[in-house]
Design a protein around this motif. Sequence first.
Motif, PDB file in Angstrom:
ATOM      1  N   TYR A 125      -3.413  31.386 -31.669  1.00  0.00           N
ATOM      2  CA  TYR A 125      -3.071  29.971 -31.543  1.00  0.00           C
ATOM      3  C   TYR A 125      -1.655  29.635 -32.016  1.00  0.00           C
ATOM      4  O   TYR A 125      -1.269  28.474 -32.062  1.00  0.00           O
ATOM      5  CB  TYR A 125      -4.073  29.112 -32.313  1.00  0.00           C
ATOM      6  CG  TYR A 125      -5.487  29.230 -31.785  1.00  0.00           C
ATOM      7  CD1 TYR A 125      -5.744  29.236 -30.414  1.00  0.00           C
ATOM      8  CD2 TYR A 125      -6.567  29.335 -32.646  1.00  0.00           C
ATOM      9  CE1 TYR A 125      -7.029  29.357 -29.925  1.00  0.00           C
ATOM     10  CE2 TYR A 125      -7.860  29.444 -32.163  1.00  0.00           C
ATOM     11  CZ  TYR A 125      -8.080  29.463 -30.800  1.00  0.00           C
ATOM     12  OH  TYR A 125      -9.358  29.572 -30.316  1.00  0.00           O
ATOM     13  N   GLY A 139      -3.878  25.678 -30.699  1.00  0.00           N
ATOM     14  CA  GLY A 139      -5.324  25.587 -30.903  1.00  0.00           C
ATOM     15  C   GLY A 139      -5.664  25.244 -32.343  1.00  0.00           C
ATOM     16  O   GLY A 139      -4.778  25.070 -33.184  1.00  0.00           O
ATOM     17  N   SER A 179      -8.964  26.439 -28.098  1.00  0.00           N
ATOM     18  CA  SER A 179      -7.606  26.552 -27.581  1.00  0.00           C
ATOM     19  C   SER A 179      -7.187  25.185 -27.043  1.00  0.00           C
ATOM     20  O   SER A 179      -7.943  24.532 -26.324  1.00  0.00           O
ATOM     21  CB  SER A 179      -7.598  27.587 -26.440  1.00  0.00           C
ATOM     22  OG  SER A 179      -6.551  27.302 -25.557  1.00  0.00           O
TER      23      SER A 179
END
Length: 326
Positions: free
Chosen positions: A151, A227, A242
Amino acid sequence: MYKVAILGYRVQGKSHHAPAFAKHPDCKIVAVCDMVEERARDGADTYRVPFYLDADEMLDKEKIDIVDVPTSEKYRFELVMNCLRRGKHVFTEKPLAGELRDPNVRPEHVAKARAMVDEWQKHDVAFGVCFGLHGDPNVRWAKQVIRNCEYGDLSTVLARCAVGSWNHLIDLCRFLAGDVDEVSAYANEGWRSRVAAVKFANGAVGTLVACADLALQYQIKWIARRGEVQIDDIGGTAWARSSSSYEYKVFNGQGSIEQGGYPALFTHHIAEFVDSIKEHRPFDADGWAGLRHMEIDAAISESILTGRPVKVDRYMPEKGRTIFSP
Ligand SMILES: NC(=O)c1ccc[n+]([C@@H]2O[C@H](COP(=O)([O-])OP(=O)(O)OC[C@H]3O[C@@H](n4cnc5c(N)ncnc54)[C@H](O)[C@@H]3O)[C@@H](O)[C@H]2O)c1
């Protein structure tokens, strides 16, 4: 086989620490010490070992590898220092120092925590602190997702807890998001609720809230560029999402906690500590974690008392010489 002594046999020692050490296949409890005879005898009867009322006498007479020190924070310093000086592996409770029932972490408490780390650095021993939530399956899963970095960089942390879990929340935020540079904090009457805005060393920011009226133990949301990861309480769920694909991953750590109950956290955490000694590797809730938690909490206390932002004073002594004191 590691010979373990339990030093302090009341709530934490009796209910969580001693049973967790006793369950570990590489540990054997060899002595129990408590200055209250009834408690010392109780522990000795349970584990069929000698009891002591005086820590020095026990440490002189028994052959001990690990000393577990689950005494309250006010009485912890001398005992931990003594065991470290004698070259024992030490496992103790959080916070490393403090006053009973006083949420204000003072500079002298931080000085005591630094002295413990200084002493630890002189010996080739492990020094573990009971931040049992490191043993929460949800936390371990979230840490793994964050470590994998899918992320991207962290931008924000939103965290809240019941008042009693405040020091766990501070530790977990540092564990998941890194060191804290500066805080700005407020509290209401009696510090029943506290809020701290924090600036992390990696540039992220966050808020930590302790609330007397909160029905859950804790909740942490870790938000990155692509995310976010959230942990919803002990025995709850953790999930990750996400922000581009909206793909959800849900992890339910509840099963394993339900199976072993709340003590399962301690069983796992203490097993990790013992395994780190056996495998000669660092432990993630070590003396550094205990000290950094104190430094952040002291800065929060100072900010509440002065009404100003406070920089977190991170102690950087000479690095330790062993794998246990990295
Ligand atoms: N990690 C966690 O999740 C968690 C949860 C609850 C409490 N705690 C912490 O655990 C700590 C201990 O809690 P507790 O309620 O069991 O404490 P406690 O004070 O009830 O028990 C400590 C025991 O140590 C004994 N003791 C103290 N000094 C001694 C000495 N010099 N020699 C021999 N015995 C001595 C006392 O007689 C007592 O029986 C607290 O600091 C608390 O913050 C941690």
